[in-house]
Design a protein around this motif. Structure first.
Motif, mmCIF file in Angstrom:
data_model
loop_
_atom_site.group_PDB
_atom_site.id
_atom_site.type_symbol
_atom_site.label_atom_id
_atom_site.label_comp_id
_atom_site.label_asym_id
_atom_site.label_seq_id
_atom_site.Cartn_x
_atom_site.Cartn_y
_atom_site.Cartn_z
ATOM 1 N N LEU A 17 0.820 -1.214 0.000
ATOM 2 C CA LEU A 17 0.000 0.000 0.000
ATOM 3 C C LEU A 17 0.854 1.264 0.000
ATOM 4 O O LEU A 17 1.976 1.261 0.526
ATOM 5 C CB LEU A 17 -0.909 0.010 1.235
ATOM 6 C CG LEU A 17 -1.922 -1.133 1.372
ATOM 7 C CD1 LEU A 17 -2.642 -1.034 2.710
ATOM 8 C CD2 LEU A 17 -2.927 -1.106 0.223
ATOM 9 N N THR A 51 -2.123 5.413 2.901
ATOM 10 C CA THR A 51 -3.141 4.361 2.996
ATOM 11 C C THR A 51 -2.731 3.329 4.027
ATOM 12 O O THR A 51 -3.563 2.839 4.807
ATOM 13 C CB THR A 51 -3.345 3.693 1.635
ATOM 14 O OG1 THR A 51 -3.645 4.697 0.657
ATOM 15 C CG2 THR A 51 -4.474 2.677 1.687
ATOM 16 N N ARG A 88 -3.515 4.456 7.567
ATOM 17 C CA ARG A 88 -4.945 4.428 7.902
ATOM 18 C C ARG A 88 -5.469 3.001 8.063
ATOM 19 O O ARG A 88 -6.440 2.793 8.791
ATOM 20 C CB ARG A 88 -5.754 5.156 6.823
ATOM 21 C CG ARG A 88 -5.556 6.659 6.791
ATOM 22 C CD ARG A 88 -6.632 7.317 5.943
ATOM 23 N NE ARG A 88 -6.615 6.819 4.572
ATOM 24 C CZ ARG A 88 -5.927 7.377 3.581
ATOM 25 N NH1 ARG A 88 -5.189 8.449 3.826
ATOM 26 N NH2 ARG A 88 -5.980 6.880 2.362
ATOM 27 N N GLU A 89 -4.868 2.045 7.394
ATOM 28 C CA GLU A 89 -5.409 0.689 7.376
ATOM 29 C C GLU A 89 -4.558 -0.323 8.136
ATOM 30 O O GLU A 89 -4.821 -1.527 8.053
ATOM 31 C CB GLU A 89 -5.579 0.231 5.921
ATOM 32 C CG GLU A 89 -6.558 1.093 5.131
ATOM 33 C CD GLU A 89 -6.773 0.587 3.723
ATOM 34 O OE1 GLU A 89 -6.289 -0.532 3.409
ATOM 35 O OE2 GLU A 89 -7.431 1.299 2.924
#
Length: 408
Positions: free
Chosen positions: A60, A64, A67-68
């Motif tokens: 990623l 991103t 956040r994940e």
């Protein structure tokens, strides 16, 4: 100028420590090969969270990924493994075990520079290496292992060597390496704060200011990216509970104050009973009014379960666990007053642990070793040896615990 023969003597003393690291490394490789899992859940967490997060870093974009992240820890551990292309389990696990072995060797260097002697240093190294809540995460790729390595490296760098006793122990590595651990494991903030207290006591104001500022800045940056102190998938992970902090206090006090707690019995049994009676109401109130353990809890959650049915008519008030905690505080009270700095450091760690009502011994173990290292540097020789034997008892008790409870 050092004493004649000092360097040669130091070199000879280092040989047994190097041999110990090699032997422990061979044992670690064997344990890795057989899939040893000394701490319950270590393998499952690695496969479900940590390895997946390393793969997320590889696949990623950075924003991103933040956040994940499928973890409650910081991003540095996963970024290190991902940057080294260790996103497969058969590659990641040996790398993390090597980190643990590095921490063991650094602890031996710290013991040697603290003039503990070869035998005592070897006992300390073995106690750390085989501590199941250090060895388990090391064998199964947990971020605490990297954070501990960074803490140990910072502690060793901080000590002047025998060959250069006048060297300034406030070098650049001590100013950034320890604060960076908060981006590996956010609870490392308590370790940074403990070191800052040491620095303030020794009038190392620049070191304390820089380390505190870097740590807070890193946490603030992560909090802005996450919208909280953990990645978004784990925003409900932090559920403050004084119960967790009180249990950690009962575990850390007698072990970290082993060098002076022996004198606590001198006032006599009557004094200890009066202290216990004074502390008991406060412990009952704080323990009973705080959130119960959802998972873990060591033996205290078992005490709570044992009392649940019998005391349900009293609003679920707990007595057995608070009684044990009050007894520990009463026994250690004299040592706490005599070691105010260590007492504050322990309390700081307990308050950070109280931010979550999920209590596992590995979270306490993560604080135990850095605080023990700080105490080793400060204490006199008898106190240091008592701390080492306390560390050996700590590991032995927990090895027995996991052998009985966590059979794998």
């Amino acid at each position: 100028m050092g004493r004649p023969g000092g360097s040669a003597r130091t070199g000879r003393q280092s040989i047994p420590l190097l041999l110990a690291v090699l032997v422990l490394g061979c044992i670690g490789v064997w344990l890795l090969a057989v899939g040893y899992n000394p701490s319950n859940g270590a393998q499952g967490d690695f496969e479900k969270y940590h390895l997946v997060t390393v793969q997320q870093y590889v696949e990623l974009p950075w924003r991103t990924f933040l956040r994940e992240m499928l973890t409650a820890s910081g991003p540095v551990f996963y970024a290190v493994l991902g940057a080294l292309h260790l996103d497969r389990g058969e590659l990641a696990r040996p790398a993390v075990l090597l980190m643990h072995l590095g921490s063991t060797g650094l602890l031996g260097v710290l013991a040697q520079r603290s003039r503990l002697g070869v035998t005592v240093s070897l006992v300390l190294m073995a106690a750390f290496f085989f501590s199941p809540f250090q060895l388990g995460p090391a064998l199964w790729g947990h971020p605490e292992t990297l954070a501990t390595l960074m803490v140990m490296a910072s502690a060793v760098w901080r000590l002047p060597s025998r060959s250069s006793p006048g060297r300034d122990p406030q070098g650049w590595m001590t100013l950034w390496l320890l604060p960076l651990t908060v981006a590996v494991r956010q609870t490392s903030l308590a370790i940074v704060a403990a070191q800052m207290l040491d620095d303030l006591q020794q009038r190392r104001y620049r070191s304390a200011l820089v380390q505190g500022g870097v740590s807070v800045a890193l946490l603030a940056a992560l909090a802005m990216a996450w919208g909280g102190l953990t990645p978004p998938p784990f925003h409900d992970h932090l559920q403050p509970s004084l119960r967790t902090g009180l249990v950690a206090l009962a575990m850390l006090l007698p072990t970290l104050m082993a060098g002076s707690v022996r004198g606590a019995l001198r006032p006599g049994l009557a004094v200890l009973v009066r202290r216990w009676l004074c502390w008991m109401p406060l412990m009952v109130a704080m323990y009973s009014l705080s959130a119960p353990f959802e998972r873990g809890g060591f033996i205290f959650s078992r005490f709570d379960a044992l009392e649940a049915d019998r005391l349900s008519g009293f609003g679920g008030m707990a007595l057995l666990s608070p009684a044990v905690i009050a007894a520990v505080v009463a026994w250690c009270w004299g040592a706490m007053r005599a070691n105010a700095l260590l007492s504050v450091q322990i309390l700081g760690g307990c308050l950070v642990l109280a931010a979550s009502n999920v209590f596992y011994v590995k979270y306490v173990d993560f604080f135990f070793w850095p605080l023990l290292c700080m105490a080793l540097v400060r204490a006199d020789v008898p106190g240091r040896k008592a701390l080492v034997y306390s560390a050996a008892c700590w590991t032995t008790v927990h090895l027995l615990l996991v052998s009985i409870v966590y059979r794998t």
